[in-house]
Design a protein around this motif. Sequence first.
Motif, PDB file in Angstrom:
ATOM      1  N   LYS A  40      -8.669 -22.418  -1.515  1.00 54.38           N
ATOM      2  CA  LYS A  40      -7.706 -21.633  -1.957  1.00 54.38           C
ATOM      3  C   LYS A  40      -8.054 -20.105  -1.270  1.00 54.38           C
ATOM      4  O   LYS A  40      -9.203 -19.573  -1.608  1.00 54.38           O
ATOM      5  N   VAL A  41      -7.149 -19.540  -0.698  1.00 53.95           N
ATOM      6  CA  VAL A  41      -7.562 -18.213   0.158  1.00 53.95           C
ATOM      7  C   VAL A  41      -6.312 -17.139  -0.414  1.00 53.95           C
ATOM      8  O   VAL A  41      -5.128 -17.680  -0.508  1.00 53.95           O
ATOM      9  N   THR A  42      -6.905 -16.129  -0.769  1.00 51.81           N
ATOM     10  CA  THR A  42      -6.250 -14.949  -1.068  1.00 51.81           C
ATOM     11  C   THR A  42      -6.376 -13.923   0.051  1.00 51.81           C
ATOM     12  O   THR A  42      -7.465 -13.536   0.498  1.00 51.81           O
ATOM     13  N   PHE A  43      -5.377 -13.360   0.388  1.00 48.89           N
ATOM     14  CA  PHE A  43      -5.507 -12.069   1.542  1.00 48.89           C
ATOM     15  C   PHE A  43      -4.786 -10.825   0.857  1.00 48.89           C
ATOM     16  O   PHE A  43      -3.870 -10.842   0.248  1.00 48.89           O
ATOM     17  N   ASP A  44      -5.806  -9.870   0.684  1.00 50.38           N
ATOM     18  CA  ASP A  44      -5.254  -8.563   0.374  1.00 50.38           C
ATOM     19  C   ASP A  44      -5.764  -7.389   1.033  1.00 50.38           C
ATOM     20  O   ASP A  44      -7.049  -7.320   1.562  1.00 50.38           O
ATOM     21  N   TYR A  45      -4.841  -6.611   1.414  1.00 50.46           N
ATOM     22  CA  TYR A  45      -4.840  -5.358   2.405  1.00 50.46           C
ATOM     23  C   TYR A  45      -4.289  -4.089   1.940  1.00 50.46           C
ATOM     24  O   TYR A  45      -3.111  -4.276   1.568  1.00 50.46           O
ATOM     25  N   GLY A  46      -4.946  -3.118   2.149  1.00 53.74           N
ATOM     26  CA  GLY A  46      -4.414  -1.845   1.360  1.00 53.74           C
ATOM     27  C   GLY A  46      -5.086  -0.564   2.460  1.00 53.74           C
ATOM     28  O   GLY A  46      -6.298  -0.297   2.625  1.00 53.74           O
ATOM     29  N   GLU A  47      -4.108   0.229   2.955  1.00 54.03           N
ATOM     30  CA  GLU A  47      -4.526   1.570   3.436  1.00 54.03           C
ATOM     31  C   GLU A  47      -5.061   2.311   2.562  1.00 54.03           C
ATOM     32  O   GLU A  47      -4.678   2.507   1.435  1.00 54.03           O
ATOM     33  N   THR A  48      -6.121   3.266   3.045  1.00 59.77           N
ATOM     34  CA  THR A  48      -6.863   4.011   2.050  1.00 59.77           C
ATOM     35  C   THR A  48      -6.933   5.315   2.582  1.00 59.77           C
ATOM     36  O   THR A  48      -6.940   6.678   1.644  1.00 59.77           O
ATOM     37  N   PHE A  49      -7.174   5.803   3.732  1.00 60.02           N
ATOM     38  CA  PHE A  49      -7.163   7.121   4.276  1.00 60.02           C
ATOM     39  C   PHE A  49      -6.812   7.508   5.561  1.00 60.02           C
ATOM     40  O   PHE A  49      -6.904   6.909   6.534  1.00 60.02           O
ATOM     41  N   SER A  50      -6.084   8.459   5.659  1.00 60.49           N
ATOM     42  CA  SER A  50      -5.355   8.996   7.042  1.00 60.49           C
ATOM     43  C   SER A  50      -5.993  10.415   7.245  1.00 60.49           C
ATOM     44  O   SER A  50      -5.842  11.311   6.645  1.00 60.49           O
ATOM     45  N   PRO A  51      -6.350  10.816   8.554  1.00 53.76           N
ATOM     46  CA  PRO A  51      -6.719  12.115   8.922  1.00 53.76           C
ATOM     47  C   PRO A  51      -5.590  13.027   8.864  1.00 53.76           C
ATOM     48  O   PRO A  51      -5.321  14.468   8.632  1.00 53.76           O
ATOM     49  N   ASP A  52      -4.193  12.353   8.911  1.00 53.01           N
ATOM     50  CA  ASP A  52      -3.074  13.094   9.183  1.00 53.01           C
ATOM     51  C   ASP A  52      -2.583  13.312   7.651  1.00 53.01           C
ATOM     52  O   ASP A  52      -1.988  12.136   7.183  1.00 53.01           O
ATOM     53  N   THR A  53      -2.341  14.456   7.017  1.00 55.10           N
ATOM     54  CA  THR A  53      -2.038  14.636   5.620  1.00 55.10           C
ATOM     55  C   THR A  53      -0.457  14.094   5.558  1.00 55.10           C
ATOM     56  O   THR A  53       0.004  13.628   4.335  1.00 55.10           O
ATOM     57  N   ALA A  54       0.333  14.063   6.873  1.00 55.91           N
ATOM     58  CA  ALA A  54       1.848  13.610   6.445  1.00 55.91           C
ATOM     59  C   ALA A  54       1.957  12.290   6.496  1.00 55.91           C
ATOM     60  O   ALA A  54       3.159  11.817   6.141  1.00 55.91           O
ATOM     61  N   TYR A  55       0.905  11.488   7.017  1.00 57.52           N
ATOM     62  CA  TYR A  55       0.995   9.836   7.106  1.00 57.52           C
ATOM     63  C   TYR A  55       1.216   9.297   5.579  1.00 57.52           C
ATOM     64  O   TYR A  55       0.427   9.691   4.811  1.00 57.52           O
ATOM     65  N   LYS A  56       2.166   8.521   5.596  1.00 57.67           N
ATOM     66  CA  LYS A  56       2.300   7.576   4.539  1.00 57.67           C
ATOM     67  C   LYS A  56       1.727   6.212   4.255  1.00 57.67           C
ATOM     68  O   LYS A  56       2.085   5.554   5.419  1.00 57.67           O
ATOM     69  N   ASN A  57       1.066   5.841   3.557  1.00 52.89           N
ATOM     70  CA  ASN A  57       0.207   4.510   3.685  1.00 52.89           C
ATOM     71  C   ASN A  57       1.372   3.586   3.646  1.00 52.89           C
ATOM     72  O   ASN A  57       2.276   3.495   2.557  1.00 52.89           O
ATOM     73  N   HIS A  58       1.327   2.531   4.157  1.00 53.92           N
ATOM     74  CA  HIS A  58       2.094   1.471   4.122  1.00 53.92           C
ATOM     75  C   HIS A  58       1.942   0.605   2.842  1.00 53.92           C
ATOM     76  O   HIS A  58       0.667   0.584   2.326  1.00 53.92           O
ATOM     77  N   VAL A  59       2.698  -0.176   2.356  1.00 53.89           N
ATOM     78  CA  VAL A  59       2.829  -1.075   1.230  1.00 53.89           C
ATOM     79  C   VAL A  59       1.477  -2.104   1.373  1.00 53.89           C
ATOM     80  O   VAL A  59       1.451  -2.712   2.410  1.00 53.89           O
ATOM     81  N   GLN A  60       0.973  -2.274   0.347  1.00 57.64           N
ATOM     82  CA  GLN A  60      -0.104  -3.154   0.333  1.00 57.64           C
ATOM     83  C   GLN A  60       0.226  -4.564   0.576  1.00 57.64           C
ATOM     84  O   GLN A  60       1.238  -5.065   0.185  1.00 57.64           O
ATOM     85  N   TYR A  61      -0.611  -5.393   1.282  1.00 50.95           N
ATOM     86  CA  TYR A  61      -0.282  -6.712   1.655  1.00 50.95           C
ATOM     87  C   TYR A  61      -1.004  -7.839   0.756  1.00 50.95           C
ATOM     88  O   TYR A  61      -2.381  -7.721   0.558  1.00 50.95           O
ATOM     89  N   HIS A  62      -0.269  -8.687   0.229  1.00 53.81           N
ATOM     90  CA  HIS A  62      -1.003  -9.825  -0.467  1.00 53.81           C
ATOM     91  C   HIS A  62      -0.462 -10.935  -0.069  1.00 53.81           C
ATOM     92  O   HIS A  62       0.887 -11.063  -0.060  1.00 53.81           O
ATOM     93  N   ALA A  63      -1.027 -12.223   0.068  1.00 56.90           N
ATOM     94  CA  ALA A  63      -0.541 -13.209   0.257  1.00 56.90           C
ATOM     95  C   ALA A  63      -1.746 -14.552  -0.100  1.00 56.90           C
ATOM     96  O   ALA A  63      -2.929 -14.087  -0.355  1.00 56.90           O
TER      97      ALA A  63
END
Length: 308
Positions: A40-63
């Motif tokens: 059984k496999v779970t996939f979890d990804y999340g953006e953490t840090f950008s050097p561009d303070t105006a950047y908005k992290n994308h929604v976390q991915y789970h499957a």
Amino acid sequence: MKKILYLAALLVTFQTTLTSAQSKLDQDRKAILSLGGFYKVTFDYGETFSPDTAYKNHVQYHASGYEWAVVEQESPKKIVIQHILVTGDTSVIKHWREDWVYEEPNVLSFDKSSSWNKTKLSAADTKGRWVQKVFQVDDGPRYESIGTWVHVDGRHEWHSECDSPLPRREFTKRSDYNVLRRGNRIYLTDKGWMFEQDNQKIIRSADGDKLLVREKGYEEFTKADEAKFAYAQKWWKTQQPYWTAVRQVWDEIYAQPGTLKLKGKVDGKLLYERLFELADQSAKGKWDVVKNKDAARKVIADYVEKAV
């Protein structure tokens, strides 16, 4: 007498070193082979840090899903594992493939825009290390990286770093970066294994590389009941001869020197779509290996833009 004792000591040292190296190789192979099985496999990804303070992290991915990792080939210095994704009782997809090659001197390094360059490694760089070659669902290139398996304090793990195309979860959804720099860590657990990633999403241009955002990823493989994969096992038995022929065709292409560049859609279809169609025809018509290779070679040739 002193000379004899000196030579004897050298022989003992050599034998000890050889035994130690062989023992380490056996440990490596055992760890890689343990990646095979039913999971059984779970996939979890999340953006953490950008050097561009105006950047908005994308929604976390789970499957999640079920995956059968089939050990297709095993030799002392090469292990091939084919992943089969199970999404329902009778819904099966040929998923990614990983080849593990010991002290491999050549790797394909991803550049950008579906282009890979062949890189020659020195003997010092490859000694005692394994290259993991990861392939797309159509057995085309994805990424290759080299690392050392470490066995200490009951832990068994492997680390590497390399560039790759965008992951499939974002390939058709994003165009704000064009290279994923992967920090790969594979380690065994008491329930299976973990593929942990510390990734960088890179914008690559003629001016160099620019970091867009960092990402953390976990793909957890937990041992599952083999009964869940009964249909997948029957399905793969009919598909396996065809895909063996496809791998042989790709091996011919990978053996060529220089740069490998692939096209996207041809006549409105991606490469994997056309190869999957042929796979179904092969399973029903029971083509022989020669016909499988000829059909696959003709299709793949349409997508190879450059191999010189």
